[in-house]
Design a protein around this motif. Structure first.
Motif, mmCIF file in Angstrom:
data_model
loop_
_atom_site.group_PDB
_atom_site.id
_atom_site.type_symbol
_atom_site.label_atom_id
_atom_site.label_comp_id
_atom_site.label_asym_id
_atom_site.label_seq_id
_atom_site.Cartn_x
_atom_site.Cartn_y
_atom_site.Cartn_z
ATOM 1 N N VAL A 95 4.848 6.068 1.490
ATOM 2 C CA VAL A 95 4.033 7.284 1.460
ATOM 3 C C VAL A 95 4.220 7.941 0.103
ATOM 4 C CG1 VAL A 95 3.553 9.488 2.594
ATOM 5 C CG2 VAL A 95 4.460 7.568 3.931
ATOM 6 N N ALA A 96 3.120 8.340 -0.537
ATOM 7 C CA ALA A 96 3.211 8.991 -1.839
ATOM 8 C C ALA A 96 4.089 10.233 -1.759
ATOM 9 C CB ALA A 96 1.819 9.366 -2.343
ATOM 10 N N GLY A 97 4.886 10.478 -2.803
ATOM 11 C CA GLY A 97 5.730 11.657 -2.858
ATOM 12 C C GLY A 97 4.907 12.931 -2.938
ATOM 13 N N LEU A 115 2.457 5.588 -8.590
ATOM 14 C CA LEU A 115 2.850 6.257 -7.349
ATOM 15 C C LEU A 115 4.076 5.616 -6.700
ATOM 16 C CD1 LEU A 115 -0.702 6.767 -5.797
ATOM 17 C CD2 LEU A 115 0.702 8.454 -6.995
ATOM 18 N N ALA A 116 4.290 4.325 -6.958
ATOM 19 C CA ALA A 116 5.386 3.617 -6.298
ATOM 20 C C ALA A 116 6.754 4.148 -6.716
ATOM 21 C CB ALA A 116 5.293 2.119 -6.603
ATOM 22 N N ARG A 117 6.857 4.740 -7.916
ATOM 23 C CA ARG A 117 8.158 5.200 -8.412
ATOM 24 C C ARG A 117 8.792 6.237 -7.510
ATOM 25 N NH1 ARG A 117 6.250 6.583 -14.445
ATOM 26 N NH2 ARG A 117 4.567 7.481 -13.193
ATOM 27 N N ASP A 118 7.989 7.153 -6.971
ATOM 28 C CA ASP A 118 8.534 8.237 -6.148
ATOM 29 C C ASP A 118 8.052 8.178 -4.707
ATOM 30 O OD1 ASP A 118 10.046 9.304 -8.148
ATOM 31 O OD2 ASP A 118 8.662 10.916 -8.662
ATOM 32 N N ALA A 119 7.494 7.035 -4.304
ATOM 33 C CA ALA A 119 7.013 6.915 -2.924
ATOM 34 C C ALA A 119 8.191 6.956 -1.958
ATOM 35 C CB ALA A 119 6.228 5.622 -2.757
ATOM 36 N N ASP A 120 7.982 7.604 -0.819
ATOM 37 C CA ASP A 120 8.987 7.653 0.238
ATOM 38 C C ASP A 120 8.735 6.522 1.232
ATOM 39 O OD1 ASP A 120 10.231 9.947 -0.767
ATOM 40 O OD2 ASP A 120 8.740 11.234 0.195
ATOM 41 N N THR A 121 9.778 6.137 1.935
ATOM 42 C CA THR A 121 9.683 5.079 2.939
ATOM 43 C C THR A 121 9.816 5.690 4.329
ATOM 44 O OG1 THR A 121 10.643 3.448 1.435
ATOM 45 C CG2 THR A 121 10.685 2.930 3.778
ATOM 46 N N VAL A 122 8.901 5.315 5.213
ATOM 47 C CA VAL A 122 8.894 5.817 6.592
ATOM 48 C C VAL A 122 9.024 4.632 7.543
ATOM 49 C CG1 VAL A 122 7.507 6.952 8.369
ATOM 50 C CG2 VAL A 122 7.523 7.856 6.037
ATOM 51 N N GLN A 123 9.909 4.747 8.518
ATOM 52 C CA GLN A 123 10.110 3.698 9.507
ATOM 53 C C GLN A 123 9.033 3.770 10.588
ATOM 54 O OE1 GLN A 123 12.536 1.280 9.583
ATOM 55 N NE2 GLN A 123 13.264 1.972 7.578
ATOM 56 N N THR A 143 -8.158 3.005 -2.176
ATOM 57 C CA THR A 143 -8.428 3.310 -3.566
ATOM 58 C C THR A 143 -7.403 2.617 -4.447
ATOM 59 O OG1 THR A 143 -8.682 5.082 -5.201
ATOM 60 C CG2 THR A 143 -7.042 5.423 -3.483
ATOM 61 N N VAL A 144 -7.836 2.227 -5.628
ATOM 62 C CA VAL A 144 -6.939 1.579 -6.583
ATOM 63 C C VAL A 144 -6.448 2.565 -7.627
ATOM 64 C CG1 VAL A 144 -6.768 -0.249 -8.333
ATOM 65 C CG2 VAL A 144 -8.025 -0.664 -6.220
ATOM 66 N N LEU A 145 -7.277 3.571 -7.935
ATOM 67 C CA LEU A 145 -6.934 4.527 -8.982
ATOM 68 C C LEU A 145 -7.180 5.957 -8.482
ATOM 69 C CD1 LEU A 145 -5.943 4.376 -11.937
ATOM 70 C CD2 LEU A 145 -8.339 4.644 -12.640
ATOM 71 N N PRO A 146 -6.235 6.534 -7.733
ATOM 72 C CA PRO A 146 -6.408 7.917 -7.274
ATOM 73 C C PRO A 146 -6.521 8.878 -8.458
ATOM 74 C CG PRO A 146 -4.609 6.829 -6.096
ATOM 75 C CD PRO A 146 -4.982 5.945 -7.235
ATOM 76 N N PRO A 147 -7.246 9.990 -8.310
ATOM 77 C CA PRO A 147 -7.403 10.951 -9.415
ATOM 78 C C PRO A 147 -6.057 11.419 -9.952
ATOM 79 C CG PRO A 147 -8.852 11.516 -7.584
ATOM 80 C CD PRO A 147 -7.966 10.423 -7.095
ATOM 81 N N GLY A 148 -5.975 11.544 -11.269
ATOM 82 C CA GLY A 148 -4.762 12.061 -11.893
ATOM 83 C C GLY A 148 -3.611 11.097 -11.954
ATOM 84 N N THR A 149 -3.844 9.807 -11.630
ATOM 85 C CA THR A 149 -2.779 8.806 -11.646
ATOM 86 C C THR A 149 -3.235 7.578 -12.423
ATOM 87 O OG1 THR A 149 -3.357 7.419 -9.730
ATOM 88 C CG2 THR A 149 -2.297 9.539 -9.272
ATOM 89 N N THR A 150 -2.287 6.688 -12.673
ATOM 90 C CA THR A 150 -2.623 5.399 -13.282
ATOM 91 C C THR A 150 -2.545 4.273 -12.257
ATOM 92 O OG1 THR A 150 -0.330 5.137 -14.060
ATOM 93 C CG2 THR A 150 -1.906 6.119 -15.582
ATOM 94 N N GLY A 151 -2.505 4.613 -10.986
ATOM 95 C CA GLY A 151 -2.582 3.592 -9.953
ATOM 96 C C GLY A 151 -1.305 3.377 -9.170
ATOM 97 N N PHE A 152 -1.235 2.223 -8.527
ATOM 98 C CA PHE A 152 -0.178 1.905 -7.569
ATOM 99 C C PHE A 152 1.215 2.025 -8.187
ATOM 100 C CE2 PHE A 152 2.685 -0.911 -5.292
ATOM 101 C CZ PHE A 152 2.395 -0.676 -3.964
ATOM 102 N N THR A 184 0.847 -1.196 0.000
ATOM 103 C CA THR A 184 0.000 0.000 0.000
ATOM 104 C C THR A 184 0.879 1.240 0.000
ATOM 105 O OG1 THR A 184 -0.124 0.008 2.424
ATOM 106 C CG2 THR A 184 -1.930 -1.085 1.223
ATOM 107 N N ILE A 185 0.289 2.354 -0.393
ATOM 108 C CA ILE A 185 0.959 3.655 -0.358
ATOM 109 C C ILE A 185 0.005 4.637 0.307
ATOM 110 C CG2 ILE A 185 1.928 5.542 -1.721
ATOM 111 C CD1 ILE A 185 2.604 3.496 -3.884
ATOM 112 N N VAL A 186 0.458 5.292 1.360
ATOM 113 C CA VAL A 186 -0.384 6.225 2.121
ATOM 114 C C VAL A 186 -0.595 7.505 1.319
ATOM 115 C CG1 VAL A 186 -0.635 7.522 4.276
ATOM 116 C CG2 VAL A 186 0.458 5.262 4.287
ATOM 117 N N LEU A 187 -1.840 7.978 1.303
ATOM 118 C CA LEU A 187 -2.225 9.186 0.577
ATOM 119 C C LEU A 187 -2.888 10.186 1.527
ATOM 120 C CD1 LEU A 187 -4.055 7.456 -2.441
ATOM 121 C CD2 LEU A 187 -1.656 8.126 -2.347
ATOM 122 N N GLY A 188 -3.421 11.258 0.964
ATOM 123 C CA GLY A 188 -4.299 12.160 1.690
ATOM 124 C C GLY A 188 -3.644 12.935 2.818
ATOM 125 N N GLU A 189 -4.474 13.298 3.790
ATOM 126 C CA GLU A 189 -4.008 14.198 4.837
ATOM 127 C C GLU A 189 -2.966 13.550 5.748
ATOM 128 O OE1 GLU A 189 -7.245 15.554 7.220
ATOM 129 O OE2 GLU A 189 -7.453 13.668 8.289
#
Length: 242
Positions: free
Chosen positions: A182-184, A166-174, A154-163, A110-115
């Protein structure tokens, strides 16, 4: 936000590769790559041309400069990501930390989005939702995820083609020895910009403010004049977000 941010966000929102965008613009792929890396700053006309090539329109507005969030963002960036979330969670409201811990212990990608993602990145907005929004790889992920009632999947957030997008620039949090993704910031801004949600405009401004502070910190580390905008934001010289 920089021209590099706008070029990357436009291309990814259109679902194009650098080569495909270069073909539409009749330029070299290396030009697109240099723009996105910030090696060369695209002009306003060039950014407009990129937007048109992506079937988008650059909607620019002149508004008074507002750096009022900058000092708070600078303080947030001096804390670890989970502490940033704690600092923005009012007493007695939904606590996202246990959900993030459960996600870290889960094997479901998963990749965390939103607030909550915004808080992890250091934005200044107080959290008020009752769920943690995530992007998952497939529709069946909801049945496999822990704390499902406290997740908005969500599988397809607005303005994206999916997981994968977003995974290309996702950040990693310990999180307690485990990790969450976490989404960039630019991807979060891209999602908010494409979202019909009435709260998305304010979220977009908050994401953009964090990007602006990060750019100012980088500029403060290289510029001879270390005053001006960086000083207004109380940014420690050379400090980068954690």
């Amino acid at each position: 936000m920089t021209g590099a941010d706008l070029v990357l966000m436009s291309r990814r929102r259109a679902g194009l590769t650098q080569r495909e965008l270069a073909e539409r613009m009749e330029c070299r792929q290396a030009t697109i790559a240099r723009w996105e890396r910030g090696d060369r700053r695209p002009s306003y006309d060039e950014v407009q041309a990129v937007a048109r090539a992506c079937d988008l329109q650059l909607d620019a507005h002149l508004t008074p400069e507002d750096c009022s969030w900058w000092p708070q963002i600078a303080i947030q960036l001096d804390h670890a990501p989970l502490e940033r979330v704690r600092r923005l969670t009012p007493p007695g409201v939904f606590d996202a930390i246990p959900v993030l811990e459960a996600l870290a212990d889960s094997d479901v990608p998963t990749i965390v989005l939103g607030e909550v993602a915004g808080a992890l990145h250091g934005w200044p907005l107080v959290l008020g939702g009752a769920t943690v929004e995530v992007c998952a790889q497939g529709e069946d992920a909801l049945n496999e995820l822990p704390s499902a009632a406290q997740l908005l999947v969500t599988v397809l957030p607005p303005g994206t083609t999916g997981f994968g997008d977003l995974a290309r620039d996702a950040d990693t949090v310990q999180v307690d020895g485990a990790e969450i993704r976490v989404a960039g910031l630019r991807d979060l801004l891209r999602i908010a910009d494409a979202s019909p949600d009435p709260d998305s405009r304010r979220q977009a401004l908050a994401y953009q403010a964090v990007l602006d502070v990060q750019h100012a910190r980088l500029d403060a580390g290289t510029a001879d004049d270390r005053s001006g905008r960086a000083e207004r934001a109380r940014l420690p010289t050379g400090h980068r977000p954690g």
